[in-house]
Design an enzyme around this catalytic site. Structure first.
Site, PDB file in Angstrom:
ATOM      1  N   GLU A  45      52.950  96.561  31.780  1.00  0.00           N
ATOM      2  CA  GLU A  45      51.686  97.221  32.096  1.00  0.00           C
ATOM      3  C   GLU A  45      50.548  96.197  32.191  1.00  0.00           C
ATOM      4  O   GLU A  45      50.410  95.329  31.322  1.00  0.00           O
ATOM      5  CB  GLU A  45      51.364  98.241  30.998  1.00  0.00           C
ATOM      6  CG  GLU A  45      50.071  99.014  31.182  1.00  0.00           C
ATOM      7  CD  GLU A  45      49.829 100.034  30.076  1.00  0.00           C
ATOM      8  OE1 GLU A  45      48.874 100.822  30.202  1.00  0.00           O
ATOM      9  OE2 GLU A  45      50.597 100.044  29.089  1.00  0.00           O
ATOM     10  N   LYS A 112      48.147 105.579  36.636  1.00  0.00           N
ATOM     11  CA  LYS A 112      48.588 106.130  35.346  1.00  0.00           C
ATOM     12  C   LYS A 112      47.969 107.509  35.096  1.00  0.00           C
ATOM     13  O   LYS A 112      46.767 107.699  35.250  1.00  0.00           O
ATOM     14  CB  LYS A 112      48.201 105.155  34.231  1.00  0.00           C
ATOM     15  CG  LYS A 112      48.733 105.496  32.847  1.00  0.00           C
ATOM     16  CD  LYS A 112      48.340 104.389  31.867  1.00  0.00           C
ATOM     17  CE  LYS A 112      48.872 104.620  30.472  1.00  0.00           C
ATOM     18  NZ  LYS A 112      48.471 103.524  29.552  1.00  0.00           N
ATOM     19  N   CYS A 148      53.644 103.508  30.589  1.00  0.00           N
ATOM     20  CA  CYS A 148      53.499 103.611  29.136  1.00  0.00           C
ATOM     21  C   CYS A 148      53.239 105.032  28.632  1.00  0.00           C
ATOM     22  O   CYS A 148      54.162 105.817  28.495  1.00  0.00           O
ATOM     23  CB  CYS A 148      52.413 102.640  28.660  1.00  0.00           C
ATOM     24  SG  CYS A 148      52.653 102.118  26.929  1.00  0.00           S
TER      25      CYS A 148
END
Length: 349
Positions: A45, A112, A148
């Site tokens: 990430e 994200k 994540c």
């Protein structure tokens, strides 16, 4: 014949703000992976800018530099697909993103969905949440992307599955705490139970200020069985083969004692805190007690004996045993040692 895909998991130690240096690290990993036969390279990430970039994200020049470096990086990638984590600005809004670069250009970008805002995370301060899936096809395999926190709750992985993903690649910057790895397995197995997608979890490694990222990247099949486990507290590049809808199994290392994880986290945190901030070394005050002895051992393992100096400052009340133990510690570890009695200063005061 079933389609197959070789995925290289690049577990990198990136430096916050070192955009060009991080790009070099990514390119070096891509070069090694491609030479070994990889089709896809997965990075952690925000690998391009380092994690967590925090208020650097509020500087337009920083975001411009990331965009320029990503474009330059893309021109140097051919014959392989590389998934790179980076910040993205669109119409004045910032996103925690991951782009697929292939054949000289960016071919897809994911934003994200879940922005953690608890414990050490404050992503809601900097980013807007994405909502769309990102699924790209490479060598006949449809690959979904999550970042994540997306996989710590239901939703984002389901969106990828709904868009046709056969395989889920997850970029992570998940900090270490005790027994964290087992919890990661549990969370990913929950997502697999929801979606039926096999997973690769690529985690950042390294120390960044008060955080330590332990790596420990891994792969799970569609039943949630662990098929590969990467090293912890060290950079790594491993190639995994996805064929017939499943991972080819690799050797799984034996579980490590918790004490080994904690000690290695301390060593990595010290090494990277001093190294990334440019400190030449460390000075350790010895007392003859176990706490300073452990601190000295961590410092030497992190930096090397030549970059550590130990100082003992005995008072009139210091026991001989404390002096003996301090001298034995520095003898064993081979560091520079000074004894500076403080009784004259005490008397003067």
């Amino acid at each position: 014949m079933e389609n197959s895909l070789v995925v290289a998991v690049a577990q990198l130690n990136c430096v916050v703000g070192d955009i060009s240096g991080n790009a070099r690290r990514i390119l070096e990993a891509v070069s090694r992976a491609q030479a070994a036969g990889a089709d896809v390279v997965l990075t952690p990430e925000l690998a391009l800018c380092g994690y967590p970039p925090e208020d650097l994200l509020l500087r337009p020049a920083f975001l411009d530099a990331c965009a320029a470096e990503l474009a330059a990086l893309a021109t140097r990638v051919h014959g392989v697909a590389v998934l790179v984590g980076h910040p993205l600005e669109v119409d004045g809004l910032r996103y925690n993103a991951a782009s697929v670069i292939r054949d000289g250009r960016v071919v897809a970008t994911y934003r994200k969905h879940r922005l953690p805002n608890y414990e050490v995370f404050d992503e809601e301060r900097y980013f807007e949440a994405g909502t769309e899936a990102c699924v790209f096809e490479h060598k006949g395999v449809r690959v979904g992307v999550n970042i994540c926190a997306d996989v710590w709750e239901a939703g984002a992985a389901d969106v990828a599955r709904g868009a046709g993903a056969e395989l889920l690649l997850v970029l992570n910057a998940s900090p270490f705490h005790m027994n964290k790895q087992q919890r990661r397995y549990e969370v990913m197995r929950e997502r697999i139970a929801d979606t039926g997608l096999p997973v690769v979890y690529c985690n950042l490694v390294g120390g960044q200020d008060e955080l330590v990222f332990d790596g420990g990247s891994f792969a799970l099949d569609r039943q949630g069985v662990l098929t590969w486990q990467g090293p912890v507290f060290a950079e790594d590049l491993t190639l995994l083969t996805f064929a017939g809808g499943a991972w080819e199994e690799q050797t799984i290392p034996a579980p490590r004692p918790l004490e080994a994880d904690v000690y290695d986290a301390l060593v990595l945190g010290v090494r990277d805190y001093l190294g990334k901030n440019g400190f030449p070394g460390a000075i350790i005050g010895l007392s003859g007690g176990v706490d300073s002895a452990l601190t000295l051992a961590v410092a030497v393992d992190a930096l090397g004996a030549d970059r550590v100096r130990a100082v003992m400052m005995p008072s009139p009340y210091t026991a001989q045993m404390s002096l003996d133990d301090s001298r034995e510690m520095v003898r064993r570890l081979g560091v520079r040692y000074d004894e500076i009695p403080i009784e004259p200063a005490m008397r003067t005061f």
